[in-house]
Scaffold this active site. Structure first.
Site, PDB file in Angstrom:
ATOM      1  N   LYS A 196      30.177  23.812  33.228  1.00 43.06           N
ATOM      2  CA  LYS A 196      29.599  24.078  34.554  1.00 43.06           C
ATOM      3  C   LYS A 196      29.423  25.577  34.799  1.00 43.06           C
ATOM      4  O   LYS A 196      28.381  26.007  35.278  1.00 43.06           O
ATOM      5  CB  LYS A 196      30.485  23.490  35.666  1.00 43.06           C
ATOM      6  N   ARG A 230      35.109  17.579  44.620  1.00 44.73           N
ATOM      7  CA  ARG A 230      35.917  17.003  43.543  1.00 44.73           C
ATOM      8  C   ARG A 230      36.617  15.726  43.970  1.00 44.73           C
ATOM      9  O   ARG A 230      37.341  15.136  43.171  1.00 44.73           O
ATOM     10  CB  ARG A 230      36.976  18.017  43.104  1.00 44.73           C
ATOM     11  N   ARG A 288      39.182  27.920  24.937  1.00 47.26           N
ATOM     12  CA  ARG A 288      38.409  28.742  25.879  1.00 47.26           C
ATOM     13  C   ARG A 288      39.163  30.011  26.272  1.00 47.26           C
ATOM     14  O   ARG A 288      40.366  30.003  26.470  1.00 47.26           O
ATOM     15  CB  ARG A 288      38.127  27.908  27.145  1.00 47.26           C
ATOM     16  N   ARG A 322      43.308  31.271  30.289  1.00 47.44           N
ATOM     17  CA  ARG A 322      43.744  30.858  31.624  1.00 47.44           C
ATOM     18  C   ARG A 322      45.000  30.000  31.515  1.00 47.44           C
ATOM     19  O   ARG A 322      45.086  29.148  30.647  1.00 47.44           O
ATOM     20  CB  ARG A 322      42.634  30.030  32.283  1.00 47.44           C
ATOM     21  N   ARG A 325      44.671  17.940  34.211  1.00 42.32           N
ATOM     22  CA  ARG A 325      43.367  18.237  34.830  1.00 42.32           C
ATOM     23  C   ARG A 325      42.352  17.167  34.460  1.00 42.32           C
ATOM     24  O   ARG A 325      41.536  16.759  35.281  1.00 42.32           O
ATOM     25  CB  ARG A 325      42.862  19.623  34.385  1.00 42.32           C
TER      26      ARG A 325
END
Ligand code: AMP
Length: 213
Positions: A13, A85, A124, A157, A168
């Site tokens: 996204k 969400r 990531r 992160r 998540r």
């Protein structure tokens, strides 16, 4: 006009929002980025959000809806990334759009299989300064830990660590995925294959925006 970029964590996204911004000049509101900025600045909102974000849980609906309501404006077309969400957030957004006389252009769902998401998220890395997204295997930085774009610090992160990622992804399945039916029933859902090079995925996104913008 508001467009939603919808997808699981790691579906791309943020990357596609940047592409849309660059190509179409849309504004970009990412609720995750807004929370991270507040955490960095040590605001009351940031402290509250951190309690939930550290374990990969969702920040309460009323907090998120209030924050988005303050930022949404009719100035120019805008992409919402990471919001809504939950179903109550979907309803909250619908009320905000009515209040501000804004139209919903559509919802673009970046569909990516679960196994790919795990791999994308664990590898990531993001620039703390400009938000550029990297991957240790698919898109490494030229100099380790340094952003190619702005020379900011590139980090892993905390919520991209394996123990938080599982939660998540299950939060997405249980709380966010029901929104797909909500938007499908409204006739505004565009589902695209989110697998492939970022440029290939963007050409799919672009096709939808060009037809419907
Ligand atoms: P993201 O960068 O979009 O993956 O968001 C990172 C984290 O911020 C999420 O795991 C949530 O804890 C929080 N967050 C972001 N957007 C929302 C939202 N719309 N509702 C609740 N929590 C959110």
């Amino acid at each position: 006009m508001i467009w939603l970029l919808f997808g699981a964590p790691g579906s791309g996204k943020g990357t596609q929002s940047k592409n849309i911004q660059a190509e179409f000049g849309f504004g970009h509101l990412s609720t995750g980025d807004m929370f991270r900025k507040n955490i960095k600045e040590g605001t009351a909102l940031g402290k509250k959000a951190q309690e939930f974000m550290k374990d990969g849980n969702l920040v309460p609906d009323e907090v998120v809806i209030g924050m988005v309501g303050e930022e949404l404006s009719a100035e120019k077309p805008c992409i919402l990334d990471g919001f809504p969400r939950t179903l109550p957030q979907g309803e909250g957004l619908s009320n905000l759009l009515d209040e501000k006389s804004l139209a919903l252009g559509g919802v673009i769902y970046l569909e990516v299989p679960h196994s790919d998401l795990m791999n994308r998220l664990t590898g990531r890395r993001v620039c703390k300064k400009c938000g550029e997204v990297y991957h240790i295997d698919f898109k490494p930085t030229t100099k380790e830990g340094v952003c190619d774009v702005c020379e900011g610090e590139v980090i892993h992160r905390n919520d991209d660590k394996p123990e938080v990622i599982e939660n998540r992804l299950s939060v997405f399945l249980n709380q966010t995925e029901p929104l797909l039916k909500y938007y499908k029933d409204k006739g505004v859902l565009y589902k695209i294959d989110g697998v492939g090079e970022s440029s290939e995925v963007f050409s799919r996104v672009e096709e939808i925006l060009r037809k419907n913008h």
